[in-house]
Enzyme design. Structure first.
Site, PDB file in Angstrom:
ATOM      1  N   ASP A   1      10.618   5.261  -9.792  1.00 45.81           N
ATOM      2  CA  ASP A   1      10.273   5.901 -11.062  1.00 45.81           C
ATOM      3  C   ASP A   1      11.054   7.187 -11.285  1.00 45.81           C
ATOM      4  O   ASP A   1      11.419   7.512 -12.420  1.00 45.81           O
ATOM      5  CB  ASP A   1       8.773   6.204 -11.105  1.00 45.81           C
TER       6      ASP A   1
ATOM      7  N   LYS B   1      -0.306  -4.201  -3.566  1.00 42.53           N
ATOM      8  CA  LYS B   1      -1.624  -3.617  -3.269  1.00 42.53           C
ATOM      9  C   LYS B   1      -1.699  -2.263  -3.949  1.00 42.53           C
ATOM     10  O   LYS B   1      -1.173  -1.274  -3.465  1.00 42.53           O
ATOM     11  CB  LYS B   1      -1.843  -3.468  -1.767  1.00 42.53           C
TER      12      LYS B   1
ATOM     13  N   SER C   1       0.821  -1.209   0.000  1.00 43.92           N
ATOM     14  CA  SER C   1       0.000   0.000   0.000  1.00 43.92           C
ATOM     15  C   SER C   1       0.858   1.264   0.000  1.00 43.92           C
ATOM     16  O   SER C   1       1.591   1.520  -0.944  1.00 43.92           O
ATOM     17  CB  SER C   1      -0.951  -0.046   1.195  1.00 43.92           C
TER      18      SER C   1
END
Length: 430
Positions: free
Chosen positions: A343, A357, A332
């Site tokens: 990223d 998740k 999460s």
């Protein structure tokens, strides 16, 4: 979150004239009477239609739905079937006087369960308070976190100095029963609600470990969950562990950077292992300490609408070298954090693939409970979904034994067997 609209007050009436007492032929009075009669009829019609719809559901006569100004919400829910079940229970169940409140809660929980989404759930008021107490950092329990893996409930983390650790429970133990009740078919939330309770009360946990069944009798105690803990390695590396993304995380994390990034200490090792997640805003605040601009995550809401969550632009460690530890229990909000850092090429990830998740839940407070409902999926800043796939680290390092994981809260600290931490330190100091 949905903001509440602020009601606007009606402006005062300007230039009105008084009517003469005792007279009924005043045109203005007659007009007001006509309007009042229409309003009364309309309101009565609305409530009559509402009442009929409430009582009869989709079987209400059409005249209550159309002629009486009432339009029910579009739904194919069979309210009559629900009423028939309730009536049959009340009339024929072997134990008379079934608790209507519990039946209603059970119906609500079953309705949400039918969505097939393991992260959406109906909570009773007590369950909701318990869930909030965890995110606030305090609850009564045994000091262990759990996760649902396939059809099993598995211990994902154990806090030091708690009943779980003192009793000898281990990360990776499969909980098979709580107080004699099998956990087969349970969700992680069901297990948590069964294990937590009043301080100084007993709970019996049955576990399976390497094919062996073991039973533990534990006494619940007040658990204070740390949000952030730190340590300095080699007078160069600031190690920061985040246990959960709760109300205190942003402040405690910022303080950890402010108080420790000084002098020769200029490298950061962020440990998100066994972190089950928490608030999206808390994750955004942590990401904002390292990433100076751009989105931290992209929320994909109902209908495909995309909303970018932007970093704050106010961070303390934009240029400090960074490595992040993740494992199979990082989920999460911890995955949002790791995904953004990966990223943006802001740091390297070490460990094993995360939980996977990729959804966001919101609490909707009801009259008699709480609806914890999935309202969006989330993507990394570059648009990658991690739902059920997780995040693969830049450097994969397995930990043969979960008990070898470094425990920053314990003293003395020993990390010699933590191969993931050792690899991360080597990468930072290279």
């Amino acid at each position: 979150m949905i903001d509440n609209a602020t009601p606007q007050a009606d402006p005062p009436t300007q230039g009105g004239s008084e009517s003469t007492p005792g007279r009924t032929d005043n045109p203005m009075v007659s007009r007001f009477k006509s309007i009042a009669i229409v309003l009364v009829v309309a309101i009565a019609a609305f409530y009559a239609g509402s009442l009929a719809e409430f009582q009869l559901g989709n079987y209400a006569p059409n005249w209550t739905k159309t002629l009486l100004f009432y339009t029910p919400p579009k739904s194919n829910i069979d309210y009559r079937a629900l009423d028939e079940v309730f009536t049959a229970i009340q009339q024929h169940y072997v134990k008379p006087n079934a608790d209507g409140v519990k039946l209603t809660e059970g119906a609500a929980a079953g309705m949400v369960s039918a969505l097939g989404d393991q992260f959406s759930r109906y909570l009773t008021p007590a369950e909701y308070r318990s869930n909030q107490s965890f995110l606030n950092g305090q609850f009564a329990g045994i000091g262990a976190s759990v996760q649902q893996k396939a059809d099993q409930i598995v211990l994902a983390g154990i806090l030091p100095g708690t009943p779980a650790e003192k009793a000898g429970l281990h990360v990776g133990d499969v909980i098979t029963a709580v107080d004699g009740q099998s956990t087969k078919g349970w969700t992680a939330d069901m297990a948590v609600n069964a294990i937590r309770g009043q301080a100084n009360t007993q709970v019996k946990i049955e576990i399976s470990r390497n094919g062996q069944t073991m039973t533990f009798n534990l006494t619940r105690q007040e658990i204070n969950v740390p949000s952030v803990a730190t340590h300095i390695f080699d007078n160069r590396v600031l190690y920061i562990r985040i246990f959960e993304f709760g109300n205190r995380t942003a402040t405690e994390f910022d303080d950890a950077l402010k108080n420790n990034l000084k002098g020769s200490v200029n490298l950061v090792l962020l440990d998100l292992r066994d972190n089950p997640g928490g608030y999206v805003d808390a994750a955004n605040d942590v990401i904002s300490e390292f990433v100076s601009s751009g989105p931290s995550t992209i929320l994909v809401e109902r209908g495909g609408k995309q909303t970018k969550k932007m970093v704050t632009g106010n961070g303390r460690a934009f240029s400090n070298k960074l490595v992040v530890l993740v494992n199979e229990n990082s989920a999460s909000a911890s995955e949002i954090t790791a995904g953004a850092i990966k990223d943006d090429a802001r740091g390297q990830l070490v460990g094993v693939k995360s939980f996977g998740k990729g959804s966001v839940q919101e609490d909707f407070l009801l009259r008699d409970g709480d609806l914890h409902l999935t309202i969006a999926y989330w993507l990394t800043p570059k648009g990658h979904s991690i739902e059920k796939t997780g995040i693969t680290p830049d450097k994969t390092v397995a930990l043969p034994n979960a008990q070898d994981e470094y425990a920053v809260e314990q003293s003395p600290n020993d990390f010699a067997k933590d191969l993931q931490l050792t690899a991360a330190l080597a990468l930072l100091e290279a």
